[in-house]
Scaffold this motif. Structure first.
Motif, PDB file in Angstrom:
ATOM      1  N   ARG A  25       0.830  -1.208   0.000  1.00  0.00           N
ATOM      2  CA  ARG A  25       0.000   0.000   0.000  1.00  0.00           C
ATOM      3  C   ARG A  25       0.866   1.261   0.000  1.00  0.00           C
ATOM      4  NH1 ARG A  25      -4.578  -0.588   4.659  1.00  0.00           N
ATOM      5  NH2 ARG A  25      -2.724  -1.143   5.871  1.00  0.00           N
ATOM      6  N   GLY A  26       0.550   2.151  -0.916  1.00  0.00           N
ATOM      7  CA  GLY A  26       1.274   3.410  -1.032  1.00  0.00           C
ATOM      8  C   GLY A  26       2.416   3.367  -2.018  1.00  0.00           C
ATOM      9  N   SER A  27       2.913   2.185  -2.346  1.00  0.00           N
ATOM     10  CA  SER A  27       4.002   2.051  -3.315  1.00  0.00           C
ATOM     11  C   SER A  27       3.438   1.703  -4.688  1.00  0.00           C
ATOM     12  CB  SER A  27       5.004   0.999  -2.837  1.00  0.00           C
ATOM     13  OG  SER A  27       5.687   1.458  -1.682  1.00  0.00           O
ATOM     14  N   ARG A  28       4.314   1.669  -5.701  1.00  0.00           N
ATOM     15  CA  ARG A  28       3.817   1.521  -7.066  1.00  0.00           C
ATOM     16  C   ARG A  28       4.730   0.645  -7.900  1.00  0.00           C
ATOM     17  NH1 ARG A  28       4.070   6.738  -6.068  1.00  0.00           N
ATOM     18  NH2 ARG A  28       5.581   7.218  -7.723  1.00  0.00           N
ATOM     19  N   ILE A  29       4.130   0.041  -8.908  1.00  0.00           N
ATOM     20  CA  ILE A  29       4.869  -0.638  -9.964  1.00  0.00           C
ATOM     21  C   ILE A  29       4.649   0.146 -11.245  1.00  0.00           C
ATOM     22  CG2 ILE A  29       2.931  -2.210 -10.453  1.00  0.00           C
ATOM     23  CD1 ILE A  29       5.048  -4.332 -11.225  1.00  0.00           C
ATOM     24  N   ASN A  30       5.722   0.364 -11.995  1.00  0.00           N
ATOM     25  CA  ASN A  30       5.643   1.047 -13.284  1.00  0.00           C
ATOM     26  C   ASN A  30       6.196   0.082 -14.329  1.00  0.00           C
ATOM     27  OD1 ASN A  30       5.392   2.945 -15.313  1.00  0.00           O
ATOM     28  ND2 ASN A  30       7.359   3.907 -14.855  1.00  0.00           N
ATOM     29  N   ALA A  31       5.334  -0.833 -14.777  1.00  0.00           N
ATOM     30  CA  ALA A  31       5.733  -1.880 -15.718  1.00  0.00           C
ATOM     31  C   ALA A  31       5.058  -1.597 -17.043  1.00  0.00           C
ATOM     32  CB  ALA A  31       5.338  -3.248 -15.184  1.00  0.00           C
ATOM     33  N   GLN A  32       5.792  -1.003 -17.971  1.00  0.00           N
ATOM     34  CA  GLN A  32       5.225  -0.611 -19.256  1.00  0.00           C
ATOM     35  C   GLN A  32       6.012  -1.244 -20.379  1.00  0.00           C
ATOM     36  OE1 GLN A  32       3.596   3.375 -19.705  1.00  0.00           O
ATOM     37  NE2 GLN A  32       4.369   3.939 -17.681  1.00  0.00           N
ATOM     38  N   GLY A  33       5.529  -2.410 -20.804  1.00  0.00           N
ATOM     39  CA  GLY A  33       6.113  -3.058 -21.958  1.00  0.00           C
ATOM     40  C   GLY A  33       5.476  -2.547 -23.235  1.00  0.00           C
ATOM     41  N   THR A  34       5.740  -3.240 -24.329  1.00  0.00           N
ATOM     42  CA  THR A  34       5.132  -2.938 -25.619  1.00  0.00           C
ATOM     43  C   THR A  34       4.678  -4.254 -26.238  1.00  0.00           C
ATOM     44  OG1 THR A  34       7.181  -3.170 -26.899  1.00  0.00           O
ATOM     45  CG2 THR A  34       6.726  -1.003 -25.924  1.00  0.00           C
ATOM     46  N   ALA A  35       3.896  -4.162 -27.319  1.00  0.00           N
ATOM     47  CA  ALA A  35       3.473  -5.386 -27.999  1.00  0.00           C
ATOM     48  C   ALA A  35       4.672  -6.170 -28.513  1.00  0.00           C
ATOM     49  CB  ALA A  35       2.526  -5.041 -29.146  1.00  0.00           C
ATOM     50  N   ALA A  36       5.692  -5.463 -28.969  1.00  0.00           N
ATOM     51  CA  ALA A  36       6.898  -6.129 -29.473  1.00  0.00           C
ATOM     52  C   ALA A  36       7.806  -6.593 -28.349  1.00  0.00           C
ATOM     53  CB  ALA A  36       7.666  -5.184 -30.396  1.00  0.00           C
ATOM     54  N   GLN A  37       7.760  -5.913 -27.208  1.00  0.00           N
ATOM     55  CA  GLN A  37       8.620  -6.252 -26.079  1.00  0.00           C
ATOM     56  C   GLN A  37       7.807  -6.260 -24.781  1.00  0.00           C
ATOM     57  OE1 GLN A  37      11.738  -3.130 -26.757  1.00  0.00           O
ATOM     58  NE2 GLN A  37      13.110  -4.904 -26.674  1.00  0.00           N
ATOM     59  N   PRO A  38       6.971  -7.308 -24.614  1.00  0.00           N
ATOM     60  CA  PRO A  38       6.214  -7.380 -23.370  1.00  0.00           C
ATOM     61  C   PRO A  38       7.136  -7.668 -22.196  1.00  0.00           C
ATOM     62  CG  PRO A  38       5.973  -9.414 -24.597  1.00  0.00           C
ATOM     63  CD  PRO A  38       6.719  -8.457 -25.489  1.00  0.00           C
ATOM     64  N   ILE A  39       6.684  -7.280 -21.027  1.00  0.00           N
ATOM     65  CA  ILE A  39       7.365  -7.659 -19.783  1.00  0.00           C
ATOM     66  C   ILE A  39       6.835  -9.027 -19.372  1.00  0.00           C
ATOM     67  CG2 ILE A  39       7.573  -7.084 -17.327  1.00  0.00           C
ATOM     68  CD1 ILE A  39       7.288  -4.093 -18.292  1.00  0.00           C
ATOM     69  N   ILE A  40       7.742  -9.950 -19.079  1.00  0.00           N
ATOM     70  CA  ILE A  40       7.345 -11.326 -18.796  1.00  0.00           C
ATOM     71  C   ILE A  40       7.774 -11.690 -17.379  1.00  0.00           C
ATOM     72  CG2 ILE A  40       7.616 -13.742 -19.461  1.00  0.00           C
ATOM     73  CD1 ILE A  40       8.263 -12.706 -22.307  1.00  0.00           C
ATOM     74  N   MET A  41       6.802 -12.137 -16.583  1.00  0.00           N
ATOM     75  CA  MET A  41       7.062 -12.673 -15.246  1.00  0.00           C
ATOM     76  C   MET A  41       6.695 -14.146 -15.294  1.00  0.00           C
ATOM     77  SD  MET A  41       5.532  -9.638 -12.826  1.00  0.00           S
ATOM     78  CE  MET A  41       5.941  -7.901 -13.172  1.00  0.00           C
ATOM     79  N   THR A  42       7.673 -14.996 -15.029  1.00  0.00           N
ATOM     80  CA  THR A  42       7.480 -16.411 -15.320  1.00  0.00           C
ATOM     81  C   THR A  42       8.224 -17.273 -14.307  1.00  0.00           C
ATOM     82  OG1 THR A  42       7.526 -18.017 -17.148  1.00  0.00           O
ATOM     83  CG2 THR A  42       9.411 -16.518 -16.968  1.00  0.00           C
ATOM     84  N   SER A  43       8.299 -18.557 -14.589  1.00  0.00           N
ATOM     85  CA  SER A  43       8.957 -19.499 -13.679  1.00  0.00           C
ATOM     86  C   SER A  43      10.350 -19.848 -14.173  1.00  0.00           C
ATOM     87  CB  SER A  43       8.125 -20.782 -13.569  1.00  0.00           C
ATOM     88  OG  SER A  43       8.134 -21.490 -14.802  1.00  0.00           O
ATOM     89  N   ALA A  44      11.168 -20.338 -13.258  1.00  0.00           N
ATOM     90  CA  ALA A  44      12.498 -20.827 -13.639  1.00  0.00           C
ATOM     91  C   ALA A  44      12.376 -21.984 -14.614  1.00  0.00           C
ATOM     92  CB  ALA A  44      13.266 -21.260 -12.390  1.00  0.00           C
TER      93      ALA A  44
END
Length: 497
Positions: A143-162
């Motif tokens: 609460r009170g903090s932020r994420i600024n995750a702005q990818g693009t269609a060509a370069q999405p940001i990926i959060m995944t597994s090992a």
């Protein structure tokens, strides 16, 4: 969807014990593996949007107290751990490894004045890949903090597994599996890490004692959420994929792929995919966060879940179940509050232009229950759901009778469209809602069918712009009118493979 969680020491202790039982958020699984051979992450993968392969980690790690350089195979990765209390930017190039529960900021309380609270911002550049180093690793924006995750269609940001990047064996994770080979369409994996949680200061309704301001403990040890700031911001998610996440510790303590806990309408959510979640792909726990362009695929429970007074607006949603996720249940599982169906502030989202495709013969396309309200427009419900529409509980029907729960311009193509005659009667209130055969098609041969055909496009739709200025012009039912206007291309995985 899970049982009610209130802010008590017992809930906090239970979450901590559950995390410990499932591997905790320590580093026991992540002792430096040293140079253990060639990079394991060069396998293929059935994916779009920059791929999902490991390999070729380049670039220096950020200089930051929560980031350390570690060796994984023949590569150097950037390990992120602990509570982040100063701003951190992740630039493209290195591979980033989440080590246990990573919290951004320290909770500032419902009013921003909590002693010891710290505001921090996590910024993530286009093309960044973040993977979980332990099975219970998670990312939680406080609460009170932020994420600024702005990818693009060509370069999405990926959060995944090992596992998906081919690092699980090198890290010595239990039950490690190989990445999917190139061209493989079957994808049975889920629950390989904790997922992404945003915790905000929006209004929630899950405090039995009804204090002036309601706050509660989120599940999985994510943190506290709730407050009295409807327009609170937790930052921005744009062109972000979250894959193979979601952990069930117990029936009442779970992590979803992406969870919005009391998140306010000042948050921007646009073009996100949650794929193969070990529980729900996306769940809204109160708050009023809005979202556009959601792709929710392969949930191992429900795809889009809401509860605790969520009042957001959503447009452009593709939901597609994965037949290899045997526990896949409802497309929507919609509640007001499980312990008090008429508690206010009542859940009452406004949602338009959605396509739900069932593939497990379980659950309903939409299950509306426990007193939820809502305005639902321009939906296509198709495929192998057990029922197209299910409405439970007298409190929910009361909302329909009062006009607070309405379905307009629906097209249902499910073998058994309705769970009951009562549900059919609610559906029949709208002259423009229809049942009939599906003519949905896939974008690629052999892919998943979710693009409108002649039957879907033949009906009368609601112009969502007349409902609220939030909505785009979309004069059709469903999420994707035709192949020429397919907004899911290039940045998602599995759906178009």
């Amino acid at each position: 969807m899970t049982a009610l969680k209130t802010k008590t020491l017992l809930a906090v202790a239970a979450s901590a014990l559950a995390l410990a039982a499932c591997g905790g958020d320590g580093t026991s699984e992540l002792q430096n593996p040293g140079n253990t051979g060639g990079n394991p992450g060069t396998g293929g993968g059935n994916n779009n949007g920059g791929g999902n392969n490991g390999g070729g980690s380049t670039g220096a790690c950020p200089t930051h107290p929560n980031v350390t350089k570690v060796t994984v195979g023949t590569e150097e990765h950037c390990r992120i751990s602990g509570e982040i209390t100063t701003n951190l930017t992740l630039t493209a190039g290195p591979a980033y490894q989440l080590n246990g529960t990573v919290k951004v900021g320290k909770d500032v309380g419902f009013d921003g004045q909590k002693a010891g609270g710290v505001v921090a911002v996590l910024s993530i550049d286009p093309g960044v890949k973040i993977y979980a180093g332990t099975r219970t690793s998670q990312l939680a924006i406080q609460r009170g903090s932020r994420i600024n995750a702005q990818g693009t269609a060509a370069q999405p940001i990926i959060m995944t597994s090992a596992d998906a990047l081919g690092y699980a064996t090198t890290l010595g994770l239990a039950n490690a599996r190989s990445p999917l080979a190139a061209g493989v369409r079957d994808d049975p994996y889920s629950g390989e890490w904790g997922g992404l949680s945003l915790l905000g200061r929006g209004v929630i309704n899950n405090c039995p004692a009804a204090p002036a301001v309601c706050e509660a403990e989120a599940e999985g040890g994510s943190g506290l959420y709730g407050g009295n700031v409807p327009n609170d911001t937790s930052g921005t998610l744009k062109y972000v994929r979250v894959e193979y996440a979601g952990v069930r510790f117990t029936e009442t303590n779970e992590l979803n792929a992406i969870a919005f806990w009391g998140v306010g309408s000042g948050t921007t959510v646009d073009y996100i995919q949650a794929h193969n979640g070990g529980d729900d792909t996306v769940e809204f726990f109160g708050g009023s966060v809005n979202a556009k362009h959601l792709v929710l695929t392969g949930a191992d429970d429900d795809s889009l879940d809401w509860t605790f007074g969520w009042n957001g607006k959503v447009q452009h949603v593709v939901i597609a179940q994965n037949p290899l996720q045997a526990a896949g249940d409802a497309g929507y599982e919609a509640d007001n509050n499980e312990l008090g169906f008429d508690i206010t502030l009542r859940s009452a989202p406004t949602i338009s232009n959605v396509t739900l495709v069932g593939n497990t013969t379980a659950g309903a396309g939409l299950r509306l229950r426990r007193g939820t309200a809502g305005k639902l427009y321009n939906h296509v419900v198709s495929g192998n759901f057990q029922r197209g529409l299910r409405i439970d509980d007298a409190a929910t029907y009361a909302q329909a009778d009062a006009g607070n729960l309405s379905l307009r311009s629906f097209y249902i193509s499910v073998a058994t469209p309705f769970h009951s005659a009562q549900a059919q009667a609610v559906f029949a209130k709208d002259a423009n809602s229809r049942t009939g055969a599906s003519t949905l098609s896939s974008y690629t041969s052999g892919g998943r069918a979710y693009i409108n055909g002649v039957n879907e496009n033949a009906g009368v739709s609601v112009d969502p712009r007349t409902v609220d200025a939030f909505f785009d012009a979309a004069p059709y039912v469903g999420a994707v009118r035709d192949s020429a206007s397919n907004w899911t291309l290039n940045w998602t995985r599995w759906l178009n493979d």
